[in-house]
Motif scaffolding. Structure first.
Motif, PDB file in Angstrom:
ATOM      1  N   ALA A 132       0.833  -1.214   0.000  1.00 34.66           N
ATOM      2  CA  ALA A 132       0.000   0.000   0.000  1.00 34.66           C
ATOM      3  C   ALA A 132       0.864   1.259   0.000  1.00 34.66           C
ATOM      4  O   ALA A 132       0.566   2.229  -0.709  1.00 34.66           O
ATOM      5  N   VAL A 133       1.939   1.251   0.776  1.00 38.72           N
ATOM      6  CA  VAL A 133       2.839   2.404   0.832  1.00 38.72           C
ATOM      7  C   VAL A 133       3.496   2.633  -0.524  1.00 38.72           C
ATOM      8  O   VAL A 133       3.564   3.765  -1.018  1.00 38.72           O
ATOM      9  N   VAL A 134       3.965   1.564  -1.150  1.00 39.08           N
ATOM     10  CA  VAL A 134       4.597   1.693  -2.473  1.00 39.08           C
ATOM     11  C   VAL A 134       3.565   2.162  -3.509  1.00 39.08           C
ATOM     12  O   VAL A 134       3.873   3.005  -4.349  1.00 39.08           O
ATOM     13  N   ALA A 135       2.349   1.629  -3.418  1.00 38.79           N
ATOM     14  CA  ALA A 135       1.302   2.058  -4.349  1.00 38.79           C
ATOM     15  C   ALA A 135       1.030   3.558  -4.198  1.00 38.79           C
ATOM     16  O   ALA A 135       0.878   4.276  -5.193  1.00 38.79           O
TER      17      ALA A 135
ATOM     18  N   ALA B   4       3.281   9.566 -10.084  1.00 40.99           N
ATOM     19  CA  ALA B   4       2.699   9.563 -11.430  1.00 40.99           C
ATOM     20  C   ALA B   4       1.680  10.677 -11.641  1.00 40.99           C
ATOM     21  O   ALA B   4       1.589  11.238 -12.734  1.00 40.99           O
ATOM     22  N   THR B   5       0.911  10.993 -10.605  1.00 41.81           N
ATOM     23  CA  THR B   5      -0.184  11.945 -10.785  1.00 41.81           C
ATOM     24  C   THR B   5       0.076  13.307 -10.145  1.00 41.81           C
ATOM     25  O   THR B   5      -0.628  14.261 -10.436  1.00 41.81           O
TER      26      THR B   5
END
Length: 116
Positions: free
Chosen positions: A40-43, A50-51
């Motif tokens: 979750a942290v990496v996501a 990216a955004t």
């Protein structure tokens, strides 16, 4: 005084979050269930990269700093203020990101190998 404590706490948590992003996969070698937290942290890190979505910890720290009468964080955010140009030169930002990605990748490979 309370605003300053909130800003400082948000900064410390932010540094801990970034450190966990880099090495949390290795923590999962010992405590396997933490792999889900690390994923979750990496996501979140990938999403924000990216955004450009603003991290809630940055918002809290900026709010606390302004409430304490200090200068807020620059519009570029936490990493640009505390890390890029301080820990490594700004022109090496992509190399630093690659280094973190390699750390995470190796930690996941090790996690899978240790599970077998």
């Amino acid at each position: 005084m309370m605003y300053r404590l909130i800003a400082d706490a948000a900064m410390v948590v932010h540094f801990a979050f970034l450190a966990y992003m880099a090495v949390g996969g290795y923590v999962a070698w010992r405590w396997r269930r933490t792999i889900w937290v690390h994923l979750a942290v990496v996501a979140w890190g990938l999403l924000s990269l990216a955004t450009g979505v603003e991290c809630p910890l940055t918002v809290v720290e900026d709010w606390g700093r302004r409430g304490a009468g200090l200068q807020g964080l620059p519009p570029t955010g936490f990493i640009d203020h505390y890390i890029e140009g301080v820990i490594y030169p700004e022109e090496y930002a992509n190399l630093a990101r690659l280094g973190v990605a390699i750390l995470v990748l190796f930690s996941y490979v090790g996690y899978v190998l240790r599970r077998q």
